[in-house]
Design a protein around this motif. Structure first.
Motif, PDB file in Angstrom:
ATOM      1  N   LEU A  41       0.907  -1.097   0.037  1.00 48.82           N
ATOM      2  CA  LEU A  41       0.099   0.214  -0.120  1.00 48.82           C
ATOM      3  C   LEU A  41       0.819   1.305   0.153  1.00 48.82           C
ATOM      4  CD1 LEU A  41      -3.064   1.148   0.038  1.00 48.82           C
ATOM      5  CD2 LEU A  41      -2.648   1.183   2.725  1.00 48.82           C
ATOM      6  N   ASP A  42       0.723   1.948  -1.186  1.00 45.83           N
ATOM      7  CA  ASP A  42       1.695   3.321  -1.298  1.00 45.83           C
ATOM      8  C   ASP A  42       0.930   4.434  -0.953  1.00 45.83           C
ATOM      9  OD1 ASP A  42       3.897   1.648  -2.312  1.00 45.83           O
ATOM     10  OD2 ASP A  42       3.286   2.011  -4.307  1.00 45.83           O
ATOM     11  N   ILE A  43       1.642   5.363   0.054  1.00 47.68           N
ATOM     12  CA  ILE A  43       1.036   6.396   0.403  1.00 47.68           C
ATOM     13  C   ILE A  43       1.647   7.695   0.432  1.00 47.68           C
ATOM     14  CG2 ILE A  43       0.291   7.731   2.709  1.00 47.68           C
ATOM     15  CD1 ILE A  43      -0.406   4.942   3.957  1.00 47.68           C
ATOM     16  N   SER A  44       0.894   8.706  -0.218  1.00 48.78           N
ATOM     17  CA  SER A  44       1.342  10.036  -0.487  1.00 48.78           C
ATOM     18  C   SER A  44       0.409  11.148   0.466  1.00 48.78           C
ATOM     19  CB  SER A  44       1.115  10.574  -1.893  1.00 48.78           C
ATOM     20  OG  SER A  44       1.506  11.706  -2.338  1.00 48.78           O
ATOM     21  N   HIS A  45       0.667  12.201   0.137  1.00 53.54           N
ATOM     22  CA  HIS A  45      -0.078  13.410   0.672  1.00 53.54           C
ATOM     23  C   HIS A  45      -0.524  14.720  -0.057  1.00 53.54           C
ATOM     24  CE1 HIS A  45      -1.371  15.789   4.086  1.00 53.54           C
ATOM     25  NE2 HIS A  45      -1.501  14.942   4.956  1.00 53.54           N
ATOM     26  N   MET A  46      -1.573  15.074  -0.420  1.00 52.86           N
ATOM     27  CA  MET A  46      -1.430  15.931  -1.379  1.00 52.86           C
ATOM     28  C   MET A  46      -1.304  17.428  -0.641  1.00 52.86           C
ATOM     29  SD  MET A  46      -2.150  14.845  -4.428  1.00 52.86           S
ATOM     30  CE  MET A  46      -2.461  16.559  -5.013  1.00 52.86           C
ATOM     31  N   GLY A  47      -1.560  17.462   0.965  1.00 53.88           N
ATOM     32  CA  GLY A  47      -1.429  18.690   1.528  1.00 53.88           C
ATOM     33  C   GLY A  47      -0.004  18.901   1.459  1.00 53.88           C
ATOM     34  N   PHE A  48       0.742  17.838   1.714  1.00 54.79           N
ATOM     35  CA  PHE A  48       2.389  18.199   1.817  1.00 54.79           C
ATOM     36  C   PHE A  48       2.743  18.626   0.162  1.00 54.79           C
ATOM     37  CE2 PHE A  48       6.586  16.935   0.774  1.00 54.79           C
ATOM     38  CZ  PHE A  48       7.413  17.071   1.937  1.00 54.79           C
ATOM     39  N   LEU A  49       2.318  17.852  -0.848  1.00 56.95           N
ATOM     40  CA  LEU A  49       2.579  18.291  -1.969  1.00 56.95           C
ATOM     41  C   LEU A  49       2.364  20.029  -2.464  1.00 56.95           C
ATOM     42  CD1 LEU A  49       1.953  15.097  -4.459  1.00 56.95           C
ATOM     43  CD2 LEU A  49       4.109  16.320  -4.190  1.00 56.95           C
ATOM     44  N   SER A  50       1.153  20.130  -2.050  1.00 57.20           N
ATOM     45  CA  SER A  50       0.729  21.444  -2.324  1.00 57.20           C
ATOM     46  C   SER A  50       1.621  22.446  -1.589  1.00 57.20           C
ATOM     47  CB  SER A  50      -0.859  21.842  -1.972  1.00 57.20           C
ATOM     48  OG  SER A  50      -1.237  22.927  -2.085  1.00 57.20           O
ATOM     49  N   ALA A  51       1.771  22.354  -0.185  1.00 49.93           N
ATOM     50  CA  ALA A  51       2.708  23.268   0.558  1.00 49.93           C
ATOM     51  C   ALA A  51       3.947  23.201   0.282  1.00 49.93           C
ATOM     52  CB  ALA A  51       2.409  23.063   2.138  1.00 49.93           C
ATOM     53  N   PHE A  52       4.443  22.061  -0.297  1.00 51.45           N
ATOM     54  CA  PHE A  52       5.920  21.854  -0.714  1.00 51.45           C
ATOM     55  C   PHE A  52       6.265  22.745  -1.887  1.00 51.45           C
ATOM     56  CE2 PHE A  52       9.365  19.297  -2.984  1.00 51.45           C
ATOM     57  CZ  PHE A  52      10.088  19.211  -1.916  1.00 51.45           C
TER      58      PHE A  52
ATOM     59  N   ILE B 196       2.377   9.145  -6.258  1.00 50.14           N
ATOM     60  CA  ILE B 196       0.789   9.125  -6.332  1.00 50.14           C
ATOM     61  C   ILE B 196       0.284  10.495  -6.159  1.00 50.14           C
ATOM     62  CG2 ILE B 196      -1.198   8.125  -5.208  1.00 50.14           C
ATOM     63  CD1 ILE B 196       0.826   6.163  -3.924  1.00 50.14           C
ATOM     64  N   VAL B 197      -0.474  11.136  -7.283  1.00 45.96           N
ATOM     65  CA  VAL B 197      -0.700  12.186  -7.288  1.00 45.96           C
ATOM     66  C   VAL B 197      -2.260  12.372  -7.646  1.00 45.96           C
ATOM     67  CG1 VAL B 197      -0.504  14.390  -8.514  1.00 45.96           C
ATOM     68  CG2 VAL B 197       1.508  13.138  -8.089  1.00 45.96           C
ATOM     69  N   ASN B 198      -3.059  13.084  -7.263  1.00 46.17           N
ATOM     70  CA  ASN B 198      -4.229  13.407  -7.685  1.00 46.17           C
ATOM     71  C   ASN B 198      -4.734  14.871  -7.655  1.00 46.17           C
ATOM     72  OD1 ASN B 198      -5.389  10.733  -7.926  1.00 46.17           O
ATOM     73  ND2 ASN B 198      -5.576  10.352  -5.858  1.00 46.17           N
TER      74      ASN B 198
ATOM     75  N   GLY C 152      -5.548  15.728   1.597  1.00 45.63           N
ATOM     76  CA  GLY C 152      -4.686  14.934   2.584  1.00 45.63           C
ATOM     77  C   GLY C 152      -4.191  13.736   1.846  1.00 45.63           C
ATOM     78  N   LEU C 153      -4.055  12.755   2.827  1.00 43.88           N
ATOM     79  CA  LEU C 153      -3.854  11.190   2.415  1.00 43.88           C
ATOM     80  C   LEU C 153      -4.542  10.867   1.121  1.00 43.88           C
ATOM     81  CD1 LEU C 153      -3.912   9.480   5.962  1.00 43.88           C
ATOM     82  CD2 LEU C 153      -1.707   9.991   4.696  1.00 43.88           C
ATOM     83  N   ILE C 154      -3.493  10.242   0.101  1.00 37.34           N
ATOM     84  CA  ILE C 154      -3.937   9.561  -0.755  1.00 37.34           C
ATOM     85  C   ILE C 154      -3.187   8.379  -1.108  1.00 37.34           C
ATOM     86  CG2 ILE C 154      -4.711  11.366  -2.145  1.00 37.34           C
ATOM     87  CD1 ILE C 154      -2.239  11.645  -3.711  1.00 37.34           C
ATOM     88  N   PHE C 155      -3.611   7.372  -1.430  1.00 34.16           N
ATOM     89  CA  PHE C 155      -3.032   5.880  -1.506  1.00 34.16           C
ATOM     90  C   PHE C 155      -3.286   5.030  -2.877  1.00 34.16           C
ATOM     91  CE2 PHE C 155      -6.335   6.347   1.593  1.00 34.16           C
ATOM     92  CZ  PHE C 155      -7.194   5.256   1.114  1.00 34.16           C
ATOM     93  N   GLN C 156      -2.504   4.058  -2.941  1.00 37.06           N
ATOM     94  CA  GLN C 156      -2.884   3.115  -3.999  1.00 37.06           C
ATOM     95  C   GLN C 156      -2.284   1.821  -3.407  1.00 37.06           C
ATOM     96  OE1 GLN C 156      -1.069   4.927  -7.770  1.00 37.06           O
ATOM     97  NE2 GLN C 156      -3.027   4.280  -8.579  1.00 37.06           N
ATOM     98  N   GLY C 157      -2.929   0.635  -3.886  1.00 41.70           N
ATOM     99  CA  GLY C 157      -2.529  -0.593  -3.453  1.00 41.70           C
ATOM    100  C   GLY C 157      -2.304  -1.593  -4.644  1.00 41.70           C
ATOM    101  N   PHE C 158      -1.503  -2.258  -4.502  1.00 42.06           N
ATOM    102  CA  PHE C 158      -0.928  -3.258  -5.480  1.00 42.06           C
ATOM    103  C   PHE C 158      -0.932  -4.739  -5.057  1.00 42.06           C
ATOM    104  CE2 PHE C 158       0.744   0.882  -6.454  1.00 42.06           C
ATOM    105  CZ  PHE C 158       0.448   1.170  -7.628  1.00 42.06           C
ATOM    106  N   ILE C 159      -1.107  -5.692  -5.705  1.00 42.27           N
ATOM    107  CA  ILE C 159      -0.951  -7.213  -5.244  1.00 42.27           C
ATOM    108  C   ILE C 159       0.009  -7.805  -6.481  1.00 42.27           C
ATOM    109  CG2 ILE C 159      -2.867  -7.270  -3.952  1.00 42.27           C
ATOM    110  CD1 ILE C 159      -4.350  -8.951  -6.177  1.00 42.27           C
TER     111      ILE C 159
ATOM    112  N   ILE D  86       5.483  20.269 -13.007  1.00 45.37           N
ATOM    113  CA  ILE D  86       6.109  19.580 -12.096  1.00 45.37           C
ATOM    114  C   ILE D  86       5.254  18.414 -11.505  1.00 45.37           C
ATOM    115  CG2 ILE D  86       6.857  19.869  -9.566  1.00 45.37           C
ATOM    116  CD1 ILE D  86       8.403  21.702 -11.572  1.00 45.37           C
ATOM    117  N   LEU D  87       4.186  18.408 -11.059  1.00 44.50           N
ATOM    118  CA  LEU D  87       3.433  17.069 -10.522  1.00 44.50           C
ATOM    119  C   LEU D  87       3.687  16.160 -11.783  1.00 44.50           C
ATOM    120  CD1 LEU D  87       0.179  18.924  -9.134  1.00 44.50           C
ATOM    121  CD2 LEU D  87       2.276  17.569  -7.710  1.00 44.50           C
TER     122      LEU D  87
END
Length: 375
Positions: free
Chosen positions: A143-154, A252-254, A261-268, A168-169
């Motif tokens: 489960l890969d996790i990112s954070h749109m709030g971090f990306l935006s502020a960054f 992971i970008v939306n 805030g938190l966004i995520f994707q899962g892989f098997i 950039i995104l």
């Protein structure tokens, strides 16, 4: 004959497991119509995977659409929960353009939505259920996790202008470090900013290891706050018994117009595409006049059609062959004997015709006779 789960397809097994999982954590099933007014999707087309939608006119002349998305329907048809917490799960079909052809496909998906006063525990519980959802489908998963709030502020704190953000995104989502360097020169971003962008672009790893790098490149109070939220959620997930398969991945970008805030994707292992995706979508709620927050995810069960489990090597346990001379009563007695002993038995005339079997049987002189056994 007793019921066996072996008769179920992979997506059907997964659906049963997911429904039990979500109910165990207090989520209630949400049922909805297969179609909505087309205007709903026009106004929120950037939230959708594709802007190609199947439409039709109802008897009142209103333009309707076969549902391409579940979350929009739930948000549209539920009331603002305010300080309360509403927990829904669903299993519904959506109608989308195929990724591999120019055809529309009916795609089965399951998932959940948590709306209302979203706190650290609420987010952690959703992440845990996303992780458990993957675990219920395959032993090897991430489960890969990112954070749109971090990306935006960054990006804001590095001096990236609004009209430069999408480029950039795009590079971050593709992990394209050379193109990041090129854009930094083009946009005249200083050396330190470029180095931090490159580190974020290449950042990937188990949460405990990658979070240290994220702290090093944090640019101010807003990104620090996002990092703290990531840590608090992760440690709460660990307290709930999960977290061992969580990785940080900012590719992971939306759409920032919807996700906050938190966004995520899962892989098997065995499925080439992401089988689960989700995130926190407070901005979508605001577009519908809601003050409450929301987080959720979807599991794309149709992808399991490509996922072959190792133990499913056979179509049937027994293939019973007979010819035109075989008496129907004799054949019926043979089938009765075999179905009492084996889970799956198939009777047909002539050859196997590509059917995979454990045991090949025929009728000779009114009795069953083994032709081949593959145990």
């Amino acid at each position: 004959m007793t019921f066996s789960s072996n008769v179920l397809k992979n997506d059907e097994k997964a659906l049963m497991n997911l429904r039990s999982l979500y109910r165990a954590y207090g989520y209630t099933q949400y049922k909805m119509s297969k179609f909505e007014e087309y205007d709903l999707y026009v106004r929120n087309k950037n939230f959708l995977k594709s802007d190609q939608i199947i439409t039709f006119n109802d008897l009142n002349g209103k333009l309707m659409a076969l549902r391409p998305d579940v979350t929009l329907s739930i948000v549209k048809n539920t009331k603002d929960s305010g300080d309360k917490l509403c927990k829904y799960y669903y299993n519904e079909n959506v109608y989308r353009l195929s990724n591999t052809s120019r055809e529309f496909k009916e795609r089965m998906q399951a998932g959940l939505e948590c709306q209302g006063n979203i706190d650290i525990y609420s987010m952690a519980e959703v992440i845990l259920l996303a992780e458990k959802s993957l675990e219920s489908i395959g032993e090897r998963y991430v489960l890969d996790i990112s954070h749109m709030g971090f990306l935006s502020a960054f990006l804001d704190e590095l001096g990236v202008k609004e009209d430069q953000t999408l480029s950039i995104l795009g590079c971050i989502s593709e992990k394209n470090v050379p193109e990041i360097e090129k854009l930094c020169r083009q946009y005249k971003l200083e050396g330190g900013a470029c180095q931090k962008l490159k580190k974020l672009t290449s950042l990937y790893g188990a949460f405990d290891e990658a979070i240290g790098v994220l702290k090093q490149i944090s640019t101010g109070s807003r990104t620090d706050q996002a990092v703290r939220e990531l840590e608090q959620v992760y440690h709460t997930v660990k307290s709930l018994g999960g977290g061992s398969h969580i990785h940080l991945d900012f590719s992971i970008v939306n759409d920032m117009n919807y996700y906050t805030g938190l966004i995520f994707q899962g892989f098997i292992d065995g499925v080439p595409a992401g089988i689960l995706s989700g995130g926190r979508y407070d901005n979508l709620m605001a577009r519908f006049g809601r003050e409450s927050g929301a987080i959720g995810f979807a599991v794309y069960l149709d992808l399991l059609e490509r996922y072959e489990e190792e133990d499913r090597l056979y179509d049937v346990d027994v293939l019973l062959l007979y010819d035109e001379k075989t008496d129907a009563q004799t054949l019926a007695e043979a089938m009765k004997t075999l179905t009492a002993k084996y889970e799956t038995v198939r009777a047909q005339q002539n050859g196997p015709d590509g059917v995979k079997y454990r045991r090949l049987v025929t009728i000779k002189n009114g009795k069953l006779e083994d032709v081949k056994t593959d145990d």
